[in-house]
Design an enzyme around this catalytic site. Sequence first.
Site, short mmCIF file in Angstrom:
data_model
loop_
_atom_site.label_atom_id
_atom_site.label_comp_id
_atom_site.label_asym_id
_atom_site.label_seq_id
_atom_site.Cartn_x
_atom_site.Cartn_y
_atom_site.Cartn_z
N ARG A 15 0.83 -1.20 0.00
CA ARG A 15 0.00 0.00 0.00
C ARG A 15 0.87 1.26 0.00
O ARG A 15 0.98 1.97 -0.99
CB ARG A 15 -0.95 -0.01 1.22
N ASP A 16 1.56 1.50 1.09
CA ASP A 16 2.32 2.75 1.19
C ASP A 16 3.45 2.77 0.16
O ASP A 16 3.83 3.83 -0.33
CB ASP A 16 2.89 2.91 2.61
N HIS A 207 5.66 4.33 12.50
CA HIS A 207 5.76 4.28 11.03
C HIS A 207 6.76 5.36 10.61
O HIS A 207 6.51 6.54 10.83
CB HIS A 207 4.36 4.56 10.47
N HIS A 209 9.61 7.05 7.75
CA HIS A 209 10.11 7.19 6.39
C HIS A 209 11.56 7.62 6.43
O HIS A 209 12.00 8.29 7.37
CB HIS A 209 9.26 8.20 5.61
N CYS A 240 4.55 9.41 -0.19
CA CYS A 240 3.17 9.87 -0.05
C CYS A 240 2.88 10.80 -1.21
O CYS A 240 3.57 11.80 -1.38
CB CYS A 240 2.96 10.59 1.28
N ASN A 249 9.52 4.26 2.75
CA ASN A 249 9.41 3.73 4.10
C ASN A 249 10.75 3.12 4.49
O ASN A 249 11.59 2.85 3.63
CB ASN A 249 8.36 2.62 4.14
MG MG Z 1 3.71 6.31 5.00
#
Ligand code: MG
Length: 313
Positions: A15-16, A207, A209, A240, A249
């Site tokens: 997803r990300d 989370h 990055h 993003c 990430n």
């Molecule tokens: Mg993210």
Amino acid sequence: MAESGRVDIVEVGPRDGLQSEPGVLPTAVKVEFIERAIAAGARRVEVTSFVNPKRVPQMADAEAVLAALPRRPDVWYVGLVLNRRGFERAAAAGCNEIGMAVVASDTFNRRNQGVSTDESIAAWLDIAPAAQQAGIRPQVTISAAFGCPFEGEVPMARVVEIARRVAEIAPFEIALADTIGVGVPAQVTELVGRVREAVPGIPLRCHFHNTRNTGLANAFAAVLAGVRTLDASLGGIGGCPFAPAATGNIPTEDLVYLLERSGYDTGISLERAIETGRWLQEQLGRPVPGMLVKAGDFPRPADPTNRPPQVSA
Ligand code: MG
């Protein structure tokens, strides 16, 4: 020397990671990606998001991805949702966990999800009980908790306040996300401590990055602060689409290397994670940011007396 315990990794690459790709991968390749992550040991995978396909065309096949995934009692498929409509789609598609995002800064929340932070909190307070009733595990991420691309510094008091408000409907976990990769370890230690104090008993996830190369240092700071679940993406892909200059990430395989050699068990096979990072480069047609994909493993010695120092839990 005793093991220091367990750190769980939520695989967010599908997803990300993929949402920021310029191209759209075929559904079958996404499904293979997820299957490879599971084969490497991932047990929580953020598989897609249920958002407006016009805004994020990379995730337009959310339902098709879920329909094609193998069902396993030990694997949690997480769908990212931003509103009630997204939740309903995720529930119908068979997600067994939903992740909702509330952005700590109002400007970014409006850019990302078209409403104010308050409206997103209200949406969470509406969705979370509905999810619980449907037997779906709800968790919530406070995005841009370490800084905002539009408003700059985000006061810790604001993040703590949002954590308090979303905790009204006991989520099984709250995540703190450095969506744009501006955080540093001292900030992580402080914010994790303050949020934990504000919402005692609710497990925290982080989370990170790697936009400014502090992602792994932040992850380790979170672990030392007692966080036992971290997001990461295989190959370190991601970003993003609504944040300028956001990059990947933290790479799953690099994180596994760091943690396992420090004495933490992740349940992830480093060999298979590296293999998947290399497979991903072929699918994307370019190198991925992860370092282990290039450097390879440097295995832990079998003889425990010859191991590097292990962090104690
Ligand atoms: Mg993210």
